[in-house]
Design a protein around this motif. Structure first.
Motif: not given
Length: 576
Positions: A275-302
């Motif tokens: 689980v990659l948390k975009h907000v500290k703690g357990n508080k749900n912060d709607k301002g940090k919704d994950v909208t998009t993502l992409d892997w690098n070609l080697e698959g080492t970084l997201l």
């Protein structure tokens, strides 16, 4: 209020002195100069002009008598309620009070001023009448529109009733046919029992439905649970069996997907999901919704893009490596270049930013759009295209202060831009119900694709043609629309090859299989269809419990992931 300039005041004072033959004898004057406030003359003349203006606007007025005092006047002026103080006559003031020019007040008598007021009021009355007529016209149009709207609603209701009646009739006909089949079977049985087979053969009546694509069995579906909000993005790691998902719950997750032979080992516990948390703690912060993502070609970084305007880079162990902050609004699109040294983001703040990953800082910000940047896509390691709500497409290059190409032609928001596998052609799709194909060799589009009936949400190129792993297959473009269809295009000639009609609602997601033989589509109708491109028909269907926002094929081509608005990610096993 009417105002008088110093030039006008100087002139009338000069004329007064000239006409009276008066020579200033200030020393003989009994008035104490210290008692006269600065600007007294201007104030008195101003009040006099206001009086003249009021007098010109009075109805049935009788002349007011002024008491002359050497070199000064006593003026009576009106208050905010348009009434003269100390006026003994019941003079009425029109509500449409007309202001006059200072020069007219200085050069004309009250009768001439009244004529000017009268003409002004005629013009005002005419304008008011025209405005009233226009308002009546608009009211009549509104009534007519409302009437037409009600008539349309009535027609729709009639159509619905007729459809219901037809549906009931169809059911009745089917029931009658079933009875007829049963009766005919009974007749045949009796004939056989009696040994009689003469006479006309019974009619062959088929009550079976049209053959449907086979559904994907539940044994071939893995449901990944854990997100607490809609899942809007997913992507397979290009080098392994990891699947990343991004959600409105302010987290991204990296799932380890077991092979088919080891399916029972998959548990949605800590060992199989990070689980990659975009907000500290357990508080749900709607301002940090994950909208998009992409892997690098080697698959080492997201890389993940968030509603808080920050891009984040994680390793496959779920550790946060970098937080990239410069955007002033939500990030809508994020892409690695093939080399993996630059990351590209497009944001609501109308800009695109290229980030130097090794230096952990922004390399260049591109501020050309006049609306939110909806999508970005690399052409090669140093140039890219961006699209926006402003209907424009810009091709930019690192180090250049201006776009190296500008594509104008869409009439609505450009939702998606994608370069073909060789970076030669750029495809775009828009709310203007068209998709277009562009070439860097010319300014105007080379093909204008106009077969859809509603907005086109996304497009994808097939992994085929020269320079790909499938060089002997034709290069295709697929487009997905709110009209519930997917269309396949011959990009060489700009013509429609197939219209894939199987969804019942807007199609949001497309993904080609790595071998270029199949296409997966996901829709708001909660279905994912897998199409055979050779046959142009559905060969597999998955029906879930939520609208599908994204679909993606793994590199081996044996698994398809779909993310939904019911907080889950589905992984489908696909082996023909």
């Amino acid at each position: 209020m009417t105002s008088i300039t110093s030039v006008e005041l100087n002139y009338i004072v000069f004329r007064y002195l000239q006409e009276s033959g008066y020579e200033a004898g200030i020393n003989k004057c009994s008035i104490d100069g210290n008692m006269v406030p600065p600007g007294a003359l201007v104030t008195l003349v101003q009040k006099g002009l206001q009086y003249l203006e009021m007098e010109a606007n009075l109805n049935n007025v009788s002349m007011l008598t002024l008491s002359p005092v050497p070199h000064c006047f006593i003026f009576i002026y009106y208050n905010a309620d348009h009434a003269f103080q100390d006026c003994q006559n019941d003079a009425d003031v029109d509500e449409d009070f007309s202001f006059l020019q200072p020069l007219d007040l200085l050069t004309k008598d009250v009768f001439q001023l009244r004529q000017i007021v009268k003409e002004k009021k005629k013009i005002q009355q005419k304008a008011a009448e025209e405005l009233s007529k226009e308002q009546e016209k608009q009211t009549a149009l509104a009534i007519e529109r409302d009437k037409q709207s009600k008539e349309k609603e009535s027609e729709k209701e009639k159509e619905k009733v007729n459809k219901d009646k037809q549906r009931e009739k169809k059911h009745e006909d089917l029931a009658d046919r079933e009875i007829l089949v049963d009766q005919q079977d009974n007749v045949n049985i009796k004939l056989e029992e009696n040994g009689t087979f003469g006479g006309p053969e019974p009619m062959d009546i088929s009550t079976s439905a049209t053959p449907q694509a086979s559904g994907i069995p539940s044994s071939d579906v893995i449901i990944l649970e854990g997100h607490t909000s809609e899942v809007c993005a997913c992507a397979w790691n290009p080098a392994g069996s990891l699947l990343a998902s991004g959600s409105g719950d302010s987290t991204a997750r990296i799932w380890t997907i077991a092979d088919r032979t080891n399916r029972s080992s998959l548990q949605n516990g800590p060992a199989n999901v990070l689980v990659l948390k975009h907000v500290k703690g357990n508080k749900n912060d709607k301002g940090k919704d994950v909208t998009t993502l992409d892997w690098n070609l080697e698959g080492t970084l997201l890389a993940t893009g968030s509603y808080d305007g920050q891009a984040r880079i994680w390793n496959t162990n779920g550790e946060l490596k970098s937080t990239l902050s410069k955007h002033k609004g939500p990030i809508f699109s994020i892409k690695w270049n093939k080399k993996g040294d630059y990351l590209l983001t497009g944001s609501f703040d109308e800009t695109a930013i290229v980030w130097d990953v090794k230096a952990d800082e922004w390399k260049q910000q591109f501020k050309f759009h006049s609306g939110p940047t909806l999508d970005v896509d690399w052409r090669n390691n140093h140039s890219f295209a961006s699209s926006s709500t402003d209907s424009m497409i810009y091709v930019c290059k690192i180090g250049e202060s201006r776009p190296i190409k500008l594509f104008a032609g869409h009439k609505g928001e450009v939702n998606c831009v994608k370069w073909d596998p060789t970076g030669s052609l750029l495809a775009s799709c828009s709310d203007d119900v068209t998709a277009k194909i562009w070439s860097m060799k010319q300014d105007k589009h080379i093909h204008d694709l106009r077969e859809h009936a509603k907005e086109i949400y996304t497009i994808r190129w097939s992994p085929s043609g020269p320079g790909t792993n499938n060089p002997n297959q034709q290069l295709l473009l697929a487009s997905a629309s709110f009209d519930s269809t997917v269309k396949l295009w011959d990009v060489e000639h700009g013509r429609l090859l197939r219209s894939l009609n199987g969804h019942r609602d807007a199609v949001y997601a497309l993904s080609f299989s790595p071998n270029g033989e199949y296409l997966a589509s996901g829709s708001l109708d909660r279905c994912m269809h897998i199409w055979s491109l050779k046959e142009g028909k559905i060969i597999k269907t998955y029906s879930g419990n939520g609208s599908i926002f994204e679909v993606c094929w793994n590199k081996e081509g044996d698994k398809i992931a779909a993310c939904t608005n019911n907080n889950t990610v589905c992984v489908l096993d696909f082996r023909m």
